[in-house]
Motif scaffolding. Structure first.
Motif, PDB file in Angstrom:
ATOM      1  N   UNK A   1     -41.849  18.663   4.508  1.00  0.00           N
ATOM      2  CA  UNK A   1     -40.466  18.277   4.764  1.00  0.00           C
ATOM      3  C   UNK A   1     -39.911  18.803   6.071  1.00  0.00           C
ATOM      4  N   UNK A   2     -40.189  20.057   6.381  1.00  0.00           N
ATOM      5  CA  UNK A   2     -39.660  20.678   7.599  1.00  0.00           C
ATOM      6  C   UNK A   2     -40.164  19.968   8.855  1.00  0.00           C
ATOM      7  N   UNK A   3     -41.457  19.600   8.862  1.00  0.00           N
ATOM      8  CA  UNK A   3     -42.007  18.906  10.026  1.00  0.00           C
ATOM      9  C   UNK A   3     -41.471  17.479  10.117  1.00  0.00           C
ATOM     10  N   UNK A   4     -41.323  16.807   8.988  1.00  0.00           N
ATOM     11  CA  UNK A   4     -40.767  15.456   8.995  1.00  0.00           C
ATOM     12  C   UNK A   4     -39.337  15.480   9.521  1.00  0.00           C
ATOM     13  N   UNK A   5     -38.546  16.442   9.077  1.00  0.00           N
ATOM     14  CA  UNK A   5     -37.170  16.553   9.565  1.00  0.00           C
ATOM     15  C   UNK A   5     -37.150  16.777  11.075  1.00  0.00           C
ATOM     16  N   UNK A   6     -38.047  17.636  11.555  1.00  0.00           N
ATOM     17  CA  UNK A   6     -38.094  17.905  12.991  1.00  0.00           C
ATOM     18  C   UNK A   6     -38.463  16.639  13.762  1.00  0.00           C
ATOM     19  N   UNK A   7     -39.477  15.901  13.294  1.00  0.00           N
ATOM     20  CA  UNK A   7     -39.880  14.662  13.966  1.00  0.00           C
ATOM     21  C   UNK A   7     -38.733  13.656  13.952  1.00  0.00           C
ATOM     22  N   UNK A   8     -38.031  13.554  12.837  1.00  0.00           N
ATOM     23  CA  UNK A   8     -36.880  12.645  12.748  1.00  0.00           C
ATOM     24  C   UNK A   8     -35.764  13.071  13.709  1.00  0.00           C
ATOM     25  N   UNK A   9     -35.542  14.378  13.851  1.00  0.00           N
ATOM     26  CA  UNK A   9     -34.524  14.878  14.783  1.00  0.00           C
ATOM     27  C   UNK A   9     -34.892  14.518  16.223  1.00  0.00           C
ATOM     28  N   UNK A  10     -36.167  14.630  16.551  1.00  0.00           N
ATOM     29  CA  UNK A  10     -36.608  14.283  17.905  1.00  0.00           C
ATOM     30  C   UNK A  10     -36.351  12.808  18.178  1.00  0.00           C
ATOM     31  N   UNK A  11     -36.598  11.974  17.167  1.00  0.00           N
ATOM     32  CA  UNK A  11     -36.368  10.535  17.321  1.00  0.00           C
ATOM     33  C   UNK A  11     -34.880  10.225  17.421  1.00  0.00           C
ATOM     34  N   UNK A  12     -34.077  10.878  16.623  1.00  0.00           N
ATOM     35  CA  UNK A  12     -32.638  10.584  16.640  1.00  0.00           C
ATOM     36  C   UNK A  12     -31.956  11.148  17.879  1.00  0.00           C
TER      37      UNK A  12
ATOM     38  N   UNK B   1     -38.586   6.354  17.443  1.00  0.00           N
ATOM     39  CA  UNK B   1     -38.895   6.622  16.038  1.00  0.00           C
ATOM     40  C   UNK B   1     -39.721   7.898  15.950  1.00  0.00           C
ATOM     41  N   UNK B   2     -39.862   8.405  14.734  1.00  0.00           N
ATOM     42  CA  UNK B   2     -40.705   9.580  14.524  1.00  0.00           C
ATOM     43  C   UNK B   2     -42.156   9.247  14.877  1.00  0.00           C
TER      44      UNK B   2
END
Length: 109
Positions: free
Chosen positions: A26-37, A43-44
């Motif tokens: 979850x933590x890595x997915x959130x980080x990838x999503x933050x980079x995309x946003x 996108x991630x």
């Protein structure tokens, strides 16, 4: 693995891509999503592709550096080498304008 055509948001190119699922905590997915946003990536997935490209570049550079380190020394880069290089560059910079290619801007044409 499946393949399909996709238009890359960063450049608009249409490319044939292979799809691979990657499981992230979850933590890595959130980080990838933050980079995309953040706007730099569309996108991630685009963010992860960029990370892979950077790692490929790093691996190529490392290989080139190791190959260079293993190769024989062609020229010794000591103080005398750099003195010769400076003299050569200074003499090239001091050449008269006639020895250099003339541009329309420099000639006033």
């Amino acid at each position: 693995m499946t393949t399909r055509w996709q238009t890359l948001p960063s450049c608009g190119y249409r490319v044939h891509v292979a799809t691979t699922n990657v499981s992230l905590p979850g933590e890595l997915k959130e980080f990838a999503d933050e980079q995309a946003s953040g706007g730099r990536y569309g996108s991630a997935s685009e963010y992860v592709r960029e990370l892979i490209r950077r790692d490929q570049d790093r691996a190529r550079l490392r290989g080139a550096l190791l190959a260079g380190a293993a190769s024989p020394v062609a020229v010794r880069a000591d103080d005398a080498y750099f003195d010769r290089l400076r003299r050569r560059l200074s003499s090239e910079a001091a050449r008269p304008d006639a020895a250099r290619p003339e541009t329309a801007e420099a000639s006033g044409r």
